[in-house]
Each structure stands twice: as C-alpha cells, then as structure tokens.
Design an enzyme around this catalytic site. Structure first.
Site, short mmCIF file in Angstrom:
data_model
loop_
_atom_site.label_atom_id
_atom_site.label_comp_id
_atom_site.label_asym_id
_atom_site.label_seq_id
_atom_site.Cartn_x
_atom_site.Cartn_y
_atom_site.Cartn_z
N ARG A 24 0.83 -1.21 0.00
CA ARG A 24 0.00 0.00 0.00
C ARG A 24 0.87 1.27 0.00
NH1 ARG A 24 -0.35 4.59 2.77
NH2 ARG A 24 0.05 3.45 4.71
N ASP A 25 1.62 1.51 1.07
CA ASP A 25 2.40 2.76 1.15
C ASP A 25 3.48 2.76 0.08
OD1 ASP A 25 3.54 5.15 2.11
OD2 ASP A 25 3.33 4.56 4.19
N CYS A 250 4.36 9.34 0.20
CA CYS A 250 2.97 9.75 0.03
C CYS A 250 2.90 10.75 -1.10
CB CYS A 250 2.42 10.36 1.32
SG CYS A 250 0.73 10.95 1.10
P1 HMG Z 1 -13.04 14.61 -2.78
O1 HMG Z 1 -12.71 14.96 -4.17
O2 HMG Z 1 -13.24 15.70 -1.78
O3 HMG Z 1 -14.29 13.60 -2.76
O4 HMG Z 1 -11.87 13.65 -2.25
P2 HMG Z 1 -15.84 13.90 -2.63
O5 HMG Z 1 -16.32 13.30 -1.34
O6 HMG Z 1 -16.13 15.35 -2.91
O7 HMG Z 1 -16.44 13.05 -3.84
C1 HMG Z 1 -16.15 13.38 -5.20
C2 HMG Z 1 -16.41 12.16 -6.07
O8 HMG Z 1 -15.47 11.14 -5.73
C3 HMG Z 1 -17.80 11.54 -5.89
O9 HMG Z 1 -18.17 10.99 -7.16
C4 HMG Z 1 -17.54 10.40 -4.95
O10 HMG Z 1 -18.47 9.33 -5.07
C5 HMG Z 1 -16.16 9.94 -5.40
P3 HMG Z 1 -19.24 11.75 -8.09
O11 HMG Z 1 -20.47 11.86 -7.23
O12 HMG Z 1 -18.61 13.07 -8.39
O13 HMG Z 1 -19.33 10.82 -9.26
N1 HMG Z 1 -15.45 9.30 -4.29
C6 HMG Z 1 -14.88 8.08 -4.33
N2 HMG Z 1 -14.76 7.18 -5.32
C7 HMG Z 1 -14.12 6.03 -5.00
N3 HMG Z 1 -13.58 5.76 -3.79
C8 HMG Z 1 -13.67 6.66 -2.79
C9 HMG Z 1 -14.33 7.89 -3.06
N4 HMG Z 1 -14.58 8.96 -2.29
C10 HMG Z 1 -15.26 9.82 -3.05
N5 HMG Z 1 -13.15 6.38 -1.58
C11 HMG Z 1 -11.09 11.89 -0.83
C12 HMG Z 1 -11.86 13.20 -0.90
C13 HMG Z 1 -10.91 11.56 0.63
C14 HMG Z 1 -11.90 10.81 -1.52
C15 HMG Z 1 -9.72 12.06 -1.55
O14 HMG Z 1 -9.07 13.17 -0.96
C16 HMG Z 1 -8.84 10.86 -1.47
O15 HMG Z 1 -9.13 9.82 -2.04
N6 HMG Z 1 -7.68 10.98 -0.76
C17 HMG Z 1 -6.76 9.88 -0.59
C18 HMG Z 1 -5.32 10.33 -0.63
C19 HMG Z 1 -4.40 9.17 -0.33
O16 HMG Z 1 -4.72 8.03 -0.56
N7 HMG Z 1 -3.18 9.46 0.20
C20 HMG Z 1 -2.22 8.44 0.54
C21 HMG Z 1 -2.60 7.66 1.75
S1 HMG Z 1 -2.23 8.50 3.29
C22 HMG Z 1 -0.57 8.12 3.62
O17 HMG Z 1 0.12 7.60 2.78
C23 HMG Z 1 -0.03 8.38 5.01
C24 HMG Z 1 0.15 7.10 5.84
O18 HMG Z 1 1.06 6.21 5.19
C25 HMG Z 1 0.68 7.45 7.24
C26 HMG Z 1 1.91 8.37 7.21
O19 HMG Z 1 2.90 8.07 6.54
O20 HMG Z 1 1.82 9.38 7.91
C27 HMG Z 1 -1.19 6.37 6.01
MG MG Z 2 3.23 6.35 5.26
#
Ligand code: HMG
Ligand code: MG
Length: 313
Positions: A24-25, A250
C-alpha cells in the site's frame, strides 16, 4: 547465514508485531502502475515470509491515487472467496462501501495532525476529517470490521514546520474515541528524532492512551527510522510499520520518502533477541524479485548487504 549475533536487552519488549505496508504505502508512490498479478504475488510472498499483517491496498478515490485503482480486483485475487483479512485504507463512506463489498475485514482510516496535509491529502480540515471518519468507524464496527487509525505529520510537516505534540494527542484520542482499535503515529516525511518519539509516547500515556494502543510508522528520509524505532521500543511500543525494501512515500506529502525497510527492522530486532516471526532471507528474496519489476534498487541497506548490488540492466 546466521548473522546478526544476538544480545538480548532485558529492558526491551520480548516480541513485536511488524505491520507490513509495502503493497500500500510502497506501491501508492511508484510512478508506474504495478500490474495486478505482481501486486498479488507481492502480498503472498510477504505473508509466506512470516509477516503477520500485510496492508494490501487503498479504497481511495482512483483519480487521487491511480496506482491503487485496482483495489477491488486485488482483494478478489487475495480473498478466500468470502473474506479478505489483509487491512486496506478507506478515507470515507464511499471507500468503506467498496471495501465491504469486496469482503474486507480490516480497514484503516488516515487522519492528519496538520491543516495543510488534511487539505492536500483528504480535501478537508482537521475538524472535517473527524466528521468524515465517524460514520466510517461506526459502520465498520457494526459490520464486525476492525478499524486502525493513522495520524500523519506527527513529528513535522513540510508546509507548517513544527507540529504541536498536544494536537497530535488530541487528534489521536479523538480517533480512538470514535472506536479505532489502534493508532499508528506517522512520521510521514521522516524528520522525527528520538527525543520527540519518547516525548510523544509519554504525552499519550499522560492522556490515558497506553503503549498497547500505539503503533509507530516511520519514514526514513533523514535515516533516523531505526533509531526512532529503538526509542519507541524503550517506551514499550510493540507494533511497528515497515515496508519491504524501504518502498514508500505519500504522493500528497512533499519530500516524503520510503518507509523504514522491513529488512532493516528485522535485522535490528533479531540482533536484540526480540521475536518477530519473519524470515529475513525470504524478505530479501522478495525485494530482489521486486526491484527489477520496479526498475530500481531497494533503499534497504540490509537488502544491499545481503543480496549485493542488483544488476537492473
Ligand atoms: P473529494 O474529491 O473531496 O471527494 O476527495 P468527494 O467526497 O467530494 O467526492 C467526489 C467524487 O469522488 C464523488 O463521485 C464520490 O463518489 C467519489 P461523483 O459523485 O462526483 O461521481 N469518491 C470516491 N470514489 C471512489 N472511492 C472513494 C471515493 N470517495 C469519493 N473512496 C477523498 C476526498 C478523501 C476521496 C480524496 O481526498 C482521497 O481519495 N484521498 C486519498 C489520498 C491518499 O490516498 N493518500 C495516501 C494515503 S495517506 C498516507 O500515505 C499516510 C500514511 O502512510 C501514514 C503516514 O505516513 O503518515 C497512512
Ligand atoms: Mg506512510
């Protein structure tokens, strides 16, 4: 090979759980989308190497992280026909719907301790993210699904600089109050130092959150991830996130590099006589299998030492 030599430190825990985040990461941060069969084989190899937990993928918006857009297909390949027990990331209700449809039994939400990263990674504020997670945790638990919670930017933020540890504790406690079973404290951009680690654990303890609820998630940008792990071990933390070969980062965190390499963690734990259940040679073989498929040498010093420099030509 029987190295490293083992000298047990009685001050440290006897056993730890390694929570593998490479699929994943690691793969969320690759420039190319890794083919589905390679992803499935990676997870299966990590399980075969003895890793007790392997976070498989994310049900985030596929436009935000196209590298993991095939989450449902991967889960179908990994499931036993009914359920899939490897954890997956879900940010919101839509993500949980997709994970439940796929048969996932363990999910992880991911919060930010800083406003800038909450905006960039989740399109929300620190307060809004809690409103987004609350129904996710309630529904997941209602369906018998375990929820882990990450807090990102616990030790420093590339846009805001220093992060107030009391804010980290407040965000972390709020996530546990929602019903998360474990908090993983993320050094998302790999800037933490050892004193910060023990200080943060002590602050959680003072706020009523014991080390049994905490995991550490170190990235290794400044080469401090192992030292920070040792500092956390001294406080009694027993769950550590790591990524095979040191993959990771990320896409929404400026300057984030790979996670603590699982092989480097295994080497240190083995030398300290701490049980972990993971076969180092099988892990190194996994990294050397994956490296040419990703077109780059593993960041892990232990892989390079054990396998020699890889010829990627
Ligand atoms: P948004 O654009 O604000 O979403 O994104 P929304 O709620 O306004 O929805 C817009 C459209 O997206 C809608 O569709 C939703 O249905 C669809 P429409 O009605 O326009 O056709 N939608 C989705 N579709 C599929 N799957 C979903 C989903 N959600 C909404 N889950 C959102 C907000 C949270 C979805 C977006 O910002 C996002 O996906 N972010 C993820 C970013 C990410 O994955 N980052 C990496 C992971 S974090 C990390 O790596 C850190 C960690 O390792 C710890 C560390 O190191 O500190 C964990
Ligand atoms: Mg991480």
């Amino acid at each position: 090979m029987s190295l490293p030599m083992v000298v047990r430190d009685p001050e440290l825990p006897e056993r730890v759980t390694i929570y593998e985040v490479g699929p994943r990461d690691g793969l969320q941060n690759e420039s190319e989308v890794v083919p589905l069969p390679v992803k499935a084989e990676l997870v299966n190899r990590l399980v075969a190497a003895g890793l007790p937990v392997v976070e498989a993928t994310s049900f985030v918006h596929p436009r935000w992280v196209p590298q993991l857009a095939d989450a449902a297909e991967l889960v179908a390949l990994l499931s036993d026909g009914e359920a899939m027990h490897h954890p997956v990331l879900v940010p919101n209700d839509r993500g949980l719907d997709r994970a439940l449809e796929a048969g996932c039994t363990h999910v992880a939400i991911f919060a930010s301790a800083t406003e800038t990263f909450a905006a960039k990674n989740l399109n929300s504020t620190v307060e809004e993210q809690m409103a987004m997670f609350a129904p996710v945790v309630a529904r997941a638990r209602g369906a018998g699904v375990d929820v882990r919670a990450y807090v990102s930017m616990c030790f420093g933020d590339p846009w805001e600089g220093a992060v107030d540890p009391d804010v980290v504790v407040r965000v972390g406690r709020d996530l546990l109050d929602l019903g998360a079973s474990q908090l993983s404290l993320g050094d998302t951009i790999g800037v933490a130092t050892t004193g910060q680690v023990s200080d943060l654990v002590a602050r959680f303890d003072a706020a009523g959150v014991g080390v049994d609820r905490l995991a550490m998630h170190f990235h290794d940008t400044y080469g401090q991830a192992l030292a920070n792990t040792h500092a956390a071990l001294r406080t009694g933390v027993t769950t550590f996130d790591a990524s095979v070969g040191g993959l990771g980062g990320c896409p929404y965190a400026k300057s984030a590099t790979g996670n603590l390499a699982t092989e480097d963690l295994v080497w240190m734990l083995t030398g300290l006589g701490i049980e972990h259940g993971v076969d180092l040679d099988a892990l190194v073989a996994t990294s050397t299998w994956l490296a040419p498929l990703l077109g780059k040498s593993p960041a892990s010093a232990v892989v390079r030492a054990r396998a020699g420099e890889l010829d990627l030509s």
